[in-house]
Write a protein that holds these residues in place. Structure first.
Motif, PDB file in Angstrom:
ATOM      1  N   ILE A  29       6.634  -0.403   7.465  1.00 47.24           N
ATOM      2  CA  ILE A  29       5.218  -0.060   7.298  1.00 47.24           C
ATOM      3  C   ILE A  29       4.314  -1.142   7.891  1.00 47.24           C
ATOM      4  N   LEU A  37       1.002   6.976  10.889  1.00 46.41           N
ATOM      5  CA  LEU A  37       0.611   5.865  10.024  1.00 46.41           C
ATOM      6  C   LEU A  37      -0.703   5.286  10.532  1.00 46.41           C
ATOM      7  N   MET A  39      -2.869   3.216   8.823  1.00 49.01           N
ATOM      8  CA  MET A  39      -3.286   1.913   8.318  1.00 49.01           C
ATOM      9  C   MET A  39      -3.319   0.906   9.465  1.00 49.01           C
ATOM     10  N   HIS A  43      -3.064  -7.928  10.377  1.00 46.84           N
ATOM     11  CA  HIS A  43      -2.922  -8.438   9.020  1.00 46.84           C
ATOM     12  C   HIS A  43      -3.484  -9.849   8.829  1.00 46.84           C
ATOM     13  N   ARG A 112      -5.588  -5.169   0.965  1.00 44.73           N
ATOM     14  CA  ARG A 112      -4.394  -4.354   0.834  1.00 44.73           C
ATOM     15  C   ARG A 112      -3.828  -4.525  -0.582  1.00 44.73           C
ATOM     16  N   MET A 114      -0.082  -3.452  -2.523  1.00 45.37           N
ATOM     17  CA  MET A 114       1.210  -2.789  -2.480  1.00 45.37           C
ATOM     18  C   MET A 114       1.762  -2.627  -3.893  1.00 45.37           C
ATOM     19  N   TRP A 116       5.247  -1.288  -4.883  1.00 47.18           N
ATOM     20  CA  TRP A 116       6.547  -0.807  -4.421  1.00 47.18           C
ATOM     21  C   TRP A 116       7.471  -0.682  -5.627  1.00 47.18           C
ATOM     22  N   TRP A 145      -6.488  -0.576   1.846  1.00 46.18           N
ATOM     23  CA  TRP A 145      -5.369   0.366   1.833  1.00 46.18           C
ATOM     24  C   TRP A 145      -4.372   0.040   0.733  1.00 46.18           C
ATOM     25  N   VAL A 147      -0.382   0.718  -0.406  1.00 52.75           N
ATOM     26  CA  VAL A 147       0.951   1.049   0.088  1.00 52.75           C
ATOM     27  C   VAL A 147       1.841   1.232  -1.139  1.00 52.75           C
ATOM     28  N   CYS A 208      -1.171   8.955   4.353  1.00 55.19           N
ATOM     29  CA  CYS A 208      -0.110   8.923   5.360  1.00 55.19           C
ATOM     30  C   CYS A 208       1.212   8.933   4.598  1.00 55.19           C
ATOM     31  N   CYS A 227       0.804   5.593   2.311  1.00 54.02           N
ATOM     32  CA  CYS A 227      -0.332   4.676   2.437  1.00 54.02           C
ATOM     33  C   CYS A 227      -1.599   5.528   2.337  1.00 54.02           C
ATOM     34  N   ARG A 229      -6.230   5.165   2.080  1.00 48.24           N
ATOM     35  CA  ARG A 229      -7.424   4.316   2.203  1.00 48.24           C
ATOM     36  C   ARG A 229      -8.306   4.452   0.968  1.00 48.24           C
TER      37      ARG A 229
END
Length: 232
Positions: A29, A37, A39, A43, A112, A114, A116, A145, A147, A208, A227, A229
Motif C-alpha cells: 500500500i 489506489l 491515496m 510520505h 495518515r 493505519m 491494521w 487517509w 488505511v 479504495c 484506504c 479519505r
C-alpha cells in the motif's frame, strides 16, 4: 472469569522477545503503485498514527518512509516495551496508551492513520463500532487517509463464533486458533464490502478496496483491506 482484553494482550506482547516483519499488504500500500489506489504516494514530512501497533513492526518502516510516527497500544506495560524497542532501532515514535475508541491525541493531528487488524476489537469501553470510526476520523486532518484491514466473516478468526444478542454485526470469539487467547473478545464482523463501506461512509469517502483471500495451510486468511479519505 470474564474476558479481559488488556490482560490478554499483555500476556502475548510482553512475552515476545522479537519483532515481526512488516505485513506485506502494508508495504504494498505504501510503496506500490496500483491503478485503483488513490491515496497519494508522497510520505516524507507527513504524520502517521498506527492504531493498535502490536509489537511495533510497522513503526521503523514508516520512519524509513519519512513519516513522523505515533502509535497506540492498549496497556502502559506494552507501550513501555515498545518505547524501549523503538529506541533500540533509532526510531523516534510518540507511543501512548489507547485504542480505536479512545485515542489520546488532539483533533486533526495526523495526515495518515493505519488500523491494521485492530479497530474491530470491541471489548474495551462498551462502545459501538460507530464510536471507533468517529474517533479515528477525529484525529485525522480533513483530506487525510485511513488505511485499514478487517477480517471477512469467512476468516478463521470467526470460526465457531457466536452473534452478540441484540447487536447485529457483532460476534463473540469462541475458537481462537492461537491458544484461545481471544476467546470471549467481541469483534465487529462485516457482512460484506458494502457493509464495511457503509460503516465508514459517514466520515470517509474515496474508498479504495482490496482483498486478501488466502487458504494458508488450513487457515482461511480472508481480509477486507481498504484506504479512504477523511471528509472535509
Amino acid at each position: 472469569m470474564a474476558y479481559q482484553s488488556d490482560k490478554a494482550w499483555d500476556k502475548l506482547y510482553l512475552a515476545q522477545a522479537e519483532m515481526a516483519y512488516p505485513a506485506e499488504g502494508v508495504i504494498r500500500i505504501f510503496k506500490g503503485r496500483f491503478p485503483e489506489l488513490q491515496m497519494p504516494r508522497a510520505h516524507a514530512g507527513l504524520s502517521i498514527l498506527d492504531v493498535g501497533c502490536g509489537d511495533g513492526r510497522h513503526l521503523p518502516f514508516f520512519h524509513g518512509l519519512g513519516f513522523s510516527v505515533s502509535a497506540v497500544e492498549i496497556t502502559d506495560a506494552i507501550c513501555e516495551v515498545l518505547r524501549t524497542r523503538m529506541a533500540g532501532y533509532g526510531v523516534p515514535a510518540d507511543i501512548r496508551t489507547g485504542h480505536a475508541g479512545a485515542l489520546p491525541f488532539d483533533t486533526a493531528s495526523f495526515d495518515r492513520l493505519m488500523t491494521w487488524n485492530s479497530c474491530y476489537y470491541m471489548s474495551l469501553g462498551g462502545m459501538t463500532f460507530d464510536d471507533h470510526v468517529s474517533e479515528m476520523a477525529r484525529v485525522l486532518r480533513p483530506g487525510g487517509w485511513i488505511v485499514a484491514s478487517i477480517p471477512k466473516k469467512t476468516s478463521f478468526i470467526f470460526r465457531n463464533s457466536v452473534p452478540v444478542e441484540a447487536r447485529p454485526g457483532y460476534r463473540v470469539i469462541m475458537d481462537d486458533y492461537f491458544d484461545g487467547g481471544r476467546n470471549g473478545e467481541i469483534m465487529r464482523c462485516m457482512e460484506d464490502r458494502a457493509d464495511l463501506e457503509a460503516a465508514f461512509a459517514g466520515e470517509f469517502d474515496t474508498f479504495c478496496h482490496a482483498d486478501l483471500d488466502m487458504e494458508w495451510f488450513g487457515l482461511a486468511y480472508h481480509w477486507h483491506v481498504f484506504c479512504a479519505r477523511r471528509k472535509g
